[in-house]
Design a protein around this motif. Sequence first.
Motif, PDB file in Angstrom:
ATOM      1  N   ASN A 133       0.828  -1.199   0.000  1.00 21.53           N
ATOM      2  CA  ASN A 133       0.000   0.000   0.000  1.00 21.53           C
ATOM      3  C   ASN A 133       0.869   1.258   0.000  1.00 21.53           C
ATOM      4  O   ASN A 133       0.544   2.234  -0.659  1.00 21.53           O
ATOM      5  N   PHE A 134       1.995   1.228   0.745  1.00 22.82           N
ATOM      6  CA  PHE A 134       2.915   2.357   0.782  1.00 22.82           C
ATOM      7  C   PHE A 134       3.531   2.604  -0.594  1.00 22.82           C
ATOM      8  O   PHE A 134       3.656   3.749  -1.028  1.00 22.82           O
ATOM      9  N   ILE A 135       3.903   1.526  -1.280  1.00 20.80           N
ATOM     10  CA  ILE A 135       4.504   1.644  -2.618  1.00 20.80           C
ATOM     11  C   ILE A 135       3.499   2.246  -3.592  1.00 20.80           C
ATOM     12  O   ILE A 135       3.848   3.123  -4.392  1.00 20.80           O
ATOM     13  N   LYS A 136       2.249   1.819  -3.504  1.00 19.26           N
ATOM     14  CA  LYS A 136       1.216   2.355  -4.396  1.00 19.26           C
ATOM     15  C   LYS A 136       0.993   3.839  -4.125  1.00 19.26           C
ATOM     16  O   LYS A 136       0.904   4.640  -5.057  1.00 19.26           O
ATOM     17  N   LYS A 137       0.931   4.224  -2.851  1.00 14.30           N
ATOM     18  CA  LYS A 137       0.740   5.631  -2.504  1.00 14.30           C
ATOM     19  C   LYS A 137       1.928   6.478  -2.951  1.00 14.30           C
ATOM     20  O   LYS A 137       1.754   7.586  -3.453  1.00 14.30           O
ATOM     21  N   ALA A 138       3.129   5.946  -2.762  1.00 16.27           N
ATOM     22  CA  ALA A 138       4.332   6.679  -3.181  1.00 16.27           C
ATOM     23  C   ALA A 138       4.342   6.842  -4.699  1.00 16.27           C
ATOM     24  O   ALA A 138       4.665   7.921  -5.209  1.00 16.27           O
ATOM     25  N   GLY A 139       3.976   5.789  -5.415  1.00 16.70           N
ATOM     26  CA  GLY A 139       3.917   5.859  -6.880  1.00 16.70           C
ATOM     27  C   GLY A 139       2.890   6.870  -7.353  1.00 16.70           C
ATOM     28  O   GLY A 139       3.153   7.647  -8.280  1.00 16.70           O
ATOM     29  N   LEU A 140       1.727   6.880  -6.740  1.00 20.20           N
ATOM     30  CA  LEU A 140       0.694   7.850  -7.111  1.00 20.20           C
ATOM     31  C   LEU A 140       1.129   9.276  -6.781  1.00 20.20           C
ATOM     32  O   LEU A 140       0.831  10.207  -7.521  1.00 20.20           O
ATOM     33  N   TRP A 141       1.843   9.439  -5.657  1.00 23.36           N
ATOM     34  CA  TRP A 141       2.334  10.765  -5.285  1.00 23.36           C
ATOM     35  C   TRP A 141       3.350  11.268  -6.316  1.00 23.36           C
ATOM     36  O   TRP A 141       3.257  12.412  -6.766  1.00 23.36           O
ATOM     37  N   ILE A 142       4.301  10.423  -6.695  1.00 19.49           N
ATOM     38  CA  ILE A 142       5.297  10.793  -7.708  1.00 19.49           C
ATOM     39  C   ILE A 142       4.615  11.104  -9.024  1.00 19.49           C
ATOM     40  O   ILE A 142       4.917  12.102  -9.687  1.00 19.49           O
ATOM     41  N   ASP A 143       3.663  10.266  -9.394  1.00 16.66           N
ATOM     42  CA  ASP A 143       2.921  10.458 -10.638  1.00 16.66           C
ATOM     43  C   ASP A 143       2.142  11.772 -10.615  1.00 16.66           C
ATOM     44  O   ASP A 143       2.115  12.501 -11.611  1.00 16.66           O
ATOM     45  N   SER A 144       1.538  12.092  -9.495  1.00 20.51           N
ATOM     46  CA  SER A 144       0.789  13.349  -9.367  1.00 20.51           C
ATOM     47  C   SER A 144       1.708  14.559  -9.474  1.00 20.51           C
ATOM     48  O   SER A 144       1.370  15.546 -10.131  1.00 20.51           O
ATOM     49  N   ILE A 145       2.861  14.486  -8.824  1.00 20.34           N
ATOM     50  CA  ILE A 145       3.834  15.583  -8.904  1.00 20.34           C
ATOM     51  C   ILE A 145       4.277  15.762 -10.357  1.00 20.34           C
ATOM     52  O   ILE A 145       4.369  16.889 -10.861  1.00 20.34           O
ATOM     53  N   PHE A 146       4.545  14.655 -11.035  1.00 22.99           N
ATOM     54  CA  PHE A 146       4.982  14.691 -12.434  1.00 22.99           C
ATOM     55  C   PHE A 146       3.920  15.340 -13.325  1.00 22.99           C
ATOM     56  O   PHE A 146       4.216  16.207 -14.140  1.00 22.99           O
ATOM     57  N   GLU A 147       2.666  14.920 -13.137  1.00 20.68           N
ATOM     58  CA  GLU A 147       1.579  15.480 -13.941  1.00 20.68           C
ATOM     59  C   GLU A 147       1.376  16.968 -13.639  1.00 20.68           C
ATOM     60  O   GLU A 147       1.170  17.773 -14.558  1.00 20.68           O
ATOM     61  N   LYS A 148       1.450  17.330 -12.376  1.00 23.71           N
ATOM     62  CA  LYS A 148       1.298  18.752 -12.013  1.00 23.71           C
ATOM     63  C   LYS A 148       2.437  19.594 -12.584  1.00 23.71           C
ATOM     64  O   LYS A 148       2.224  20.733 -13.008  1.00 23.71           O
ATOM     65  N   ALA A 149       3.634  19.047 -12.611  1.00 23.14           N
ATOM     66  CA  ALA A 149       4.771  19.768 -13.197  1.00 23.14           C
ATOM     67  C   ALA A 149       4.558  19.972 -14.694  1.00 23.14           C
ATOM     68  O   ALA A 149       4.867  21.041 -15.234  1.00 23.14           O
ATOM     69  N   ALA A 150       4.008  18.966 -15.367  1.00 25.42           N
ATOM     70  CA  ALA A 150       3.718  19.100 -16.803  1.00 25.42           C
ATOM     71  C   ALA A 150       2.667  20.182 -17.033  1.00 25.42           C
ATOM     72  O   ALA A 150       2.819  21.028 -17.917  1.00 25.42           O
ATOM     73  N   LEU A 151       1.620  20.157 -16.226  1.00 24.13           N
ATOM     74  CA  LEU A 151       0.573  21.171 -16.377  1.00 24.13           C
ATOM     75  C   LEU A 151       1.087  22.564 -16.033  1.00 24.13           C
ATOM     76  O   LEU A 151       0.762  23.544 -16.717  1.00 24.13           O
ATOM     77  N   LEU A 152       1.902  22.660 -14.997  1.00 22.50           N
ATOM     78  CA  LEU A 152       2.479  23.946 -14.622  1.00 22.50           C
ATOM     79  C   LEU A 152       3.380  24.494 -15.730  1.00 22.50           C
ATOM     80  O   LEU A 152       3.351  25.691 -16.032  1.00 22.50           O
ATOM     81  N   SER A 153       4.148  23.615 -16.360  1.00 22.39           N
ATOM     82  CA  SER A 153       5.009  24.076 -17.452  1.00 22.39           C
ATOM     83  C   SER A 153       4.177  24.550 -18.631  1.00 22.39           C
ATOM     84  O   SER A 153       4.536  25.527 -19.299  1.00 22.39           O
ATOM     85  N   LEU A 154       3.040  23.901 -18.893  1.00 24.43           N
ATOM     86  CA  LEU A 154       2.157  24.345 -19.978  1.00 24.43           C
ATOM     87  C   LEU A 154       1.554  25.710 -19.662  1.00 24.43           C
ATOM     88  O   LEU A 154       1.542  26.608 -20.514  1.00 24.43           O
ATOM     89  N   VAL A 155       1.073  25.889 -18.440  1.00 26.68           N
ATOM     90  CA  VAL A 155       0.489  27.178 -18.047  1.00 26.68           C
ATOM     91  C   VAL A 155       1.548  28.279 -18.107  1.00 26.68           C
ATOM     92  O   VAL A 155       1.296  29.376 -18.621  1.00 26.68           O
ATOM     93  N   ALA A 156       2.736  27.991 -17.601  1.00 22.67           N
ATOM     94  CA  ALA A 156       3.815  28.981 -17.646  1.00 22.67           C
ATOM     95  C   ALA A 156       4.198  29.299 -19.087  1.00 22.67           C
ATOM     96  O   ALA A 156       4.449  30.466 -19.427  1.00 22.67           O
ATOM     97  N   LEU A 157       4.217  28.286 -19.931  1.00 24.63           N
ATOM     98  CA  LEU A 157       4.524  28.483 -21.349  1.00 24.63           C
ATOM     99  C   LEU A 157       3.501  29.406 -22.003  1.00 24.63           C
ATOM    100  O   LEU A 157       3.861  30.356 -22.708  1.00 24.63           O
ATOM    101  N   ILE A 158       2.236  29.162 -21.744  1.00 27.70           N
ATOM    102  CA  ILE A 158       1.172  30.012 -22.295  1.00 27.70           C
ATOM    103  C   ILE A 158       1.318  31.444 -21.782  1.00 27.70           C
ATOM    104  O   ILE A 158       1.197  32.409 -22.544  1.00 27.70           O
ATOM    105  N   PHE A 159       1.595  31.591 -20.490  1.00 31.60           N
ATOM    106  CA  PHE A 159       1.756  32.920 -19.901  1.00 31.60           C
ATOM    107  C   PHE A 159       2.931  33.676 -20.527  1.00 31.60           C
ATOM    108  O   PHE A 159       2.805  34.840 -20.911  1.00 31.60           O
ATOM    109  N   VAL A 160       4.086  33.025 -20.632  1.00 33.17           N
ATOM    110  CA  VAL A 160       5.281  33.688 -21.156  1.00 33.17           C
ATOM    111  C   VAL A 160       5.093  34.065 -22.627  1.00 33.17           C
ATOM    112  O   VAL A 160       5.435  35.183 -23.033  1.00 33.17           O
ATOM    113  N   VAL A 161       4.538  33.158 -23.412  1.00 36.19           N
ATOM    114  CA  VAL A 161       4.330  33.466 -24.836  1.00 36.19           C
ATOM    115  C   VAL A 161       3.312  34.596 -24.998  1.00 36.19           C
ATOM    116  O   VAL A 161       3.507  35.507 -25.815  1.00 36.19           O
TER     117      VAL A 161
END
Length: 165
Positions: free
Chosen positions: A2-30
Amino acid sequence: MNFIKKAGLWIDSIFEKAALLSLVALIFVVTMQVMTRKLFNFVFFWSEEVTLLLLAWFAFMSIAIGFREYIHLGIDSFTNLFSKKFNKVWDKVIMLSTLAFGMYLVIQGWDFTVLMMDSTLPATKLPSSVTYLAMPITGMMISGYALLHLFNIQTTRHQGIEEEI
């Protein structure tokens, strides 16, 4: 487990949020770059460099998310000609190829990141390796998703369009 699954989901969520944040920042800067150029005939000296940096990060992270969500390119009209047994084996070959691609990105991306550590980006003075660090990070995510897919563990987090209809 259960800990491994939660850790994996946490890493995955951080990764997805970083991708979305980079897209929003890209739109803002352009948007800011276009507006200042058209309205004030002025462009921030760092805007083009930051745009390219954000685009590189977003593009690489999107590749991994595409593998996670099974939205990468597939030719169903061709594979539908074969039996289910053949397609199950073929899916394993595809996942092993995906794993190999992910490992390639990790190894070669890390080597290239280390190689570029001594040079800097001209406008922001960031190390050039910041741009290329997206490669090994994306490679780790792709490899992780490929391993999970090899063991028939579902990684999709969002419903597909065809499932919503």
